[in-house]
Scaffold this motif. Structure first.
Motif: not given
Length: 1005
Positions: A339-356
């Motif tokens: 995993x490249x730490x460079x990818x973290x800039x501006x990265x978000x995550x999907x919650x269980x509620x959002x993926x449903x």
């Protein structure tokens, strides 16, 4: 199927149509509220051509049939009208609508009036439906079931007719278990149905079905299908699932809110899983093969699908099995792909509620959580399923997880997967478990590339191999105790190179980090923020430790102004803000856009034997990932020249399996008044030792110099006091003071008056330097103490003064200052040509001194003796000091003599213009601080307060009576009385001195 609808029956039907309409209306009107299924009437079978149950896992059945019967009234009339029917097929029981052509909507609607059969081609027929309807009597009607062009949003559709009325069956994939549900809609509410039987053929083009095809069925003829022999149906391949359950759900027009449910189980589960084939392949292809670079990755799993039942070459065309679906996929990427730490800039995550995951609706994951694209080629559907790959919100239990969302043809798959980094190596293992029992020929994952790609290549050249364990649904032991299909372990390799074009890597990775350090305001003596920067190029060997940073003499930290952070808080990275002295910024990750992290620097209590320490705490919050707080401790050593050496612990290289890949470190000490510049403008340097992960440490230097030293004044205050002690010995005190705006002292030389000499019996046995270093100097060599007060420390430094062996006739002086830090000062002692003792401290650190107080003891071990003139003269003490800025300060300091006996000497003073003396000059010796009161007959009294002992001169003018007496007599004798009152209290002492004044002859005349 036992009943056929003949041509004769059709003619009879035409005669009865008018009556049938009335009867249907009557049936509808007479229906009671008892609509439902006859108990145990629902049957679902999967049969071979001989009528036996098809139990082969993945086997191709001759036909699959569902039958059920509705309740009737006492008058044998349907008790209600069916509105909707849903048949939920067992998970893994698959129909392939791509195995044969489809009937268009226009052809399906083109109803033949004579036969009331749709105009679909014979090769589009997949089965036959038999429905017994109410026309005042029970009338079984046979109809072909055709493979239709599905409506938008559905993977497949089928249709048949009842009395010329089209009935559509739409296939959908269930969200909960991804099995197929066949939904019948468009059932007329004016037709009463007694029972229904629906049969799908396993191989629709099989000639044994020709007599039941479409209009041939209605005309009593045979129609051949002009289509290849491809399987349409296949049994599930899971031998451990138990009997296959089919669920029927029906609703009526009379009460559509009530659902009637029935289930039908097969006699046993599928068996003989060992016959099921499963030969997957995997391919991993990076966007670039350059070592250490961030890269997009294409990961493809291919599962070849056979669709020809004769493919095995067996005599029976049905004696074959389909390829198993993939149940579990465990894929381990090459060692070094991380995993490249460079990818973290501006990265978000999907919650269980959002993926449903349990909902058929489209996910609402943020666009910033998208890591790539997925494509699934499904042989059952016209077009591939496509969609995004989302990063799942991290949890305490699972740091890295992803969601695959693939949609198309009315099917939406949401597949959760985990990615587990090895905590030591960072090697990634992805797991997708319990995947749907849906076949696919190719599953492709394309992870984003570019400088912010989520993955980075191995840092070394050579083969990079991906391994996998792919487990089919047919794995395990079936109920007939036959081994199932073993997991497959395909692998894929690519070659990492030096430039992405096949070029070689260097024999060893380069390591040439850039190092720069300095202050914002390089003005001598100023307080200014200090910044240290260390950075390495992408592709260089990774940083392991900034093991040592050496600051030049005079570049100091004002540690006395900062409350120190305790050890526990320092280790946890939870120091209070009061101990904060600066900020730390680190960049992490491969490529041109490493991710930036910021934290704080706190001054701490002593660490690893050093008097002070640093706690550099950086919260490792990168996008949605919170890896806790990374704490690096450092020890601050104070060298003998008061310069600082900062020795840091090793830098973290991996955190929870994610290689940090540190690219740069920036430390900024910005607390107001904390860092203080030297007052020496000579060229200096800041040094460092940097350790790579692999290879030898290297030394780096950054030039350092301050300016404007000449503008700093240098005027130290110097006091010298000698005190008489027993046995003709003397104690000596030399006190040096400075104000804050001055240049710091570099050296001080003090030459004692001849009234003080060296005490040879004491100086004959000095301590050796080795003994002094070991702290084992004999007690007799300790001749005094010293105390230094500096604004950069919260408490004074103090310690003993020893005689140590030097290079001159007389021993040197060693001052061991101890406290928060340890500093040794060495002074040389020589005898001048005038037989005076000169002591020189020539290497004073570039440190601000409020005061330096050196005291040499009197008594038996005194290093000094006093002469008989000790109390009778005003001794001059020549003193020369040099500032760090090169300025010279020279002054004859009057040594204060204390501890002498009270004494006085009187003499005539200066004469007036007429030649007559007007004053008596008294030289009084005071033993210490106190008050001198002088008086006498014919003298004006005087009072003087003295701060120390010594000889003081006081002029006592004659009174008017005294002047007349002198004028009349020409000679006047008087006695001056001196009374001394000690400042510390005690009895007063008195001495007298007689003086005779004579008028000159001119004055007498």
């Amino acid at each position: 199927m036992t009943t056929t609808f003949t041509t004769t029956a059709l003619r009879r039907l035409g005669v009865a149509l008018a009556c049938a309409v009335a009867l249907l209306c009557a049936a509808a009107a007479s229906a009671q509220a008892e609509f439902g299924l006859v108990p145990d009437s629902f049957v679902a079978t999967v049969d071979r051509a001989d009528g036996r149950l098809e139990q082969q896992a993945g086997g191709i059945p001759y036909s699959a049939t569902t039958r059920f019967e509705f309740r009737s009234t006492a008058a044998d009339r349907p008790d209600g009208n069916v509105k909707e029917i849903d048949v939920e097929l067992p998970p893994g029981f698959i129909g392939n609508p791509q195995a044969l052509p489809r009937c268009s909507g226009a052809d399906f609607a083109n109803m033949d009036e004579a036969t009331m059969s749709p105009g679909c081609p014979a090769e589009t027929q997949v089965g036959i439906a038999v429905n017994t309807i109410d026309l005042g009597f029970r009338l079984p009607l046979d109809s072909g079931v055709f493979n239709l062009v599905p409506p938008p949003g559905a993977p497949a559709a089928f249709g048949f007719t009842v009395l010329g009325v089209p009935v559509t069956i739409v296939a959908r994939v269930r969200d909960e278990d991804h099995g197929l549900t066949m939904s019948l809609r468009g059932i007329s509410g004016s037709v009463g149905i007694y029972d229904s039987e629906l049969t799908f053929w396993g191989v629709p083009a099989d000639s044994r079905h020709d007599a039941q095809r479409g209009r041939c069925l209605m005309n009593g003829g045979r129609c051949a299908a002009k289509a290849p022999l491809k399987p349409f149906l296949a049994n599930p391949v899971d031998c451990q699932s138990g009997p296959l359950r089919t669920t029927l759900r029906v609703r009526s027009w009379q009460d559509p809110s009530v659902e009637h449910v029935a289930t039908a189980d097969t006699e046993s589960s599928p068996h003989n899983c060992g016959r099921v084939s499963f030969r997957p392949a995997i391919d991993v292809d990076p966007e670039t093969t350059r070592a250490g670079a961030p890269s997009g990755y294409d990961v493809t799993i291919a599962v070849p699908q056979g669709d020809d039942p004769r493919g095995s070459g067996t005599a029976d065309p049905y004696d074959d099995v389909v390829t198993s679906q993939l149940r579990d996929a465990v894929v381990t990427l090459p060692l070094g792909t991380a995993i490249s730490p460079s990818a973290a800039d501006g990265l978000a995550a999907c919650t269980p509620a959002q993926i449903a995951l349990d909902s058929p609706g489209a996910p609402t994951c943020p666009e910033a959580s998208k890591l790539g694209e997925v494509e699934i080629v499904n042989p059952l559907m016209d077009e591939p399923l496509r969609g995004p790959i989302y990063l799942a919100k991290p949890t305490d239990e699972q740091l890295v997880a992803i969601y695959l969302v693939a949609s198309g043809s009315g099917v939406t798959l949401k597949l959760p997967g985990t990615i587990d980094p090895d905590p030591v190596t960072g090697q990634l293992t992805a797991r997708f478990l319990d995947n749907p029992q849906l076949p696919f020929s190719k599953l492709s994952l394309r992870f984003k590339g570019g400088p912010r790609a989520p993955l980075a290549n191995p840092s070394t050249c050579g083969p990079a191999t991906t391994t996998s364990t792919l487990t089919p649904w047919s794995a395990g032991i079936g109920d007939d105790d036959v081994e199932g299909t073993p997991p497959a372990t395909p692998s894929s390799s690519f070659t990492v190179d030096g430039d992405g074009l096949g070029g070689p890597c260097p024999a060893s990775r380069p390591f040439a980090p850039a190092f720069a350090a300095g202050v914002a305001d390089p003005t001598a003596g100023a307080s200014s923020p200090f910044t240290l920067n260390l950075a390495r190029a992408d592709g260089d060997e990774r940083l392991a430790q900034l093991s040592r940073v050496t600051l030049p003499p005079g570049l100091l930290a004002n540690v006395g102004s900062v409350p120190l952070c305790g050890a526990a808080d320092a280790a946890a990275g939870s120091c209070p803000v009061t101990s904060r002295v600066g900020t730390a910024t680190v960049a992490s990750g491969a490529g041109t856009s490493p991710f930036q992290l910021a934290g704080g620097i706190s001054l701490t209590e002593g660490y690893r034997g050093a008097p002070y320490g640093l706690s550099i705490a950086v919260p490792a919050v990168a996008g949605p990932f919170d890896l806790g707080t990374v704490v690096v401790r450092a020890a601050i050593h104070v060298n003998n020249d008061a310069s600082l050496t900062v020795d840091a612990d090793p830098l973290p290289t991996i955190l929870k399996g994610i290689p940090l890949d540190l690219r740069s470190i920036s430390l900024r000490f910005s607390r107001a008044g904390f860092m203080v510049n030297p007052t020496n403008c000579s060229p200096l340097a800041i040094g460092s030792i940097v350790q790579p992960v692999a290879g030898a440490a290297i030394a780096l230097n950054s030039p350092f110099r301050v300016g404007d030293c000449a503008s700093l004044p240098f005027k130290p205050g110097i006091e010298v006091t000698a005190t008489a002690a027993a046995a003709s010995s003397a104690a000596l005190r030399v006190r040096v003071t400075q104000t804050p705006e001055q240049a710091h002292a570099r050296s001080i030389a003090v030459t004692l008056p001849t009234s003080l000499t060296a005490r040879l019996e004491t100086l004959r046995s000095p301590c050796t330097l080795e003994q002094a270093t070991a702290g084992s100097c004999p007690a007799r060599t300790r001749i005094g103490t010293a105390t230094a007060i500096t604004p950069v420390l919260a408490t004074p430094l103090s310690g003993p003064v020893y005689m140590i062996r030097g290079g001159n006739r007389l021993p040197d002086l060693l001052v061991q200052l101890r406290g928060a830090v340890a500093i040794d000062l060495r002074g040389t002692v020589v005898i001048t040509r005038k037989q005076q003792i000169r002591s020189t401290f020539g290497q004073i650190p570039d440190v601000a001194l409020t005061s330096f107080d050196l005291r040499l003891d009197g008594g038996p071990n005194s290093a000094l003796s006093r002469t008989s003139r000790f109390c009778s003269i005003d001794p001059a003490t020549p003193t020369v000091a040099l500032g760090q800025n090169g300025k010279r300060f020279s002054r004859d300091v009057v040594m204060r003599a204390e501890g002498c006996k009270l004494g006085a000497h009187a003499a005539a003073g200066a004469a007036a213009a007429d030649g007559r003396p007007r004053t008596v000059v008294v030289r009084a010796t005071a033993p210490g601080p106190g008050t001198l009161r002088l008086s006498g007959r014919h003298l004006r009294a005087a009072r003087r307060t003295v701060a120390h002992g010594g000889t003081f001169t006081v002029k006592l003018p004659l009174t008017a009576a005294g002047r007349r007496a002198l004028a009349g007599r020409g000679r006047l004798s008087t006695t001056a009385k001196v009374v001394f009152t000690p400042q510390a209290g005690g009895a007063a002492s008195t001495v007298t001195a007689r003086a005779t004044l004579k008028a000159s002859r001119r004055a007498k005349k």
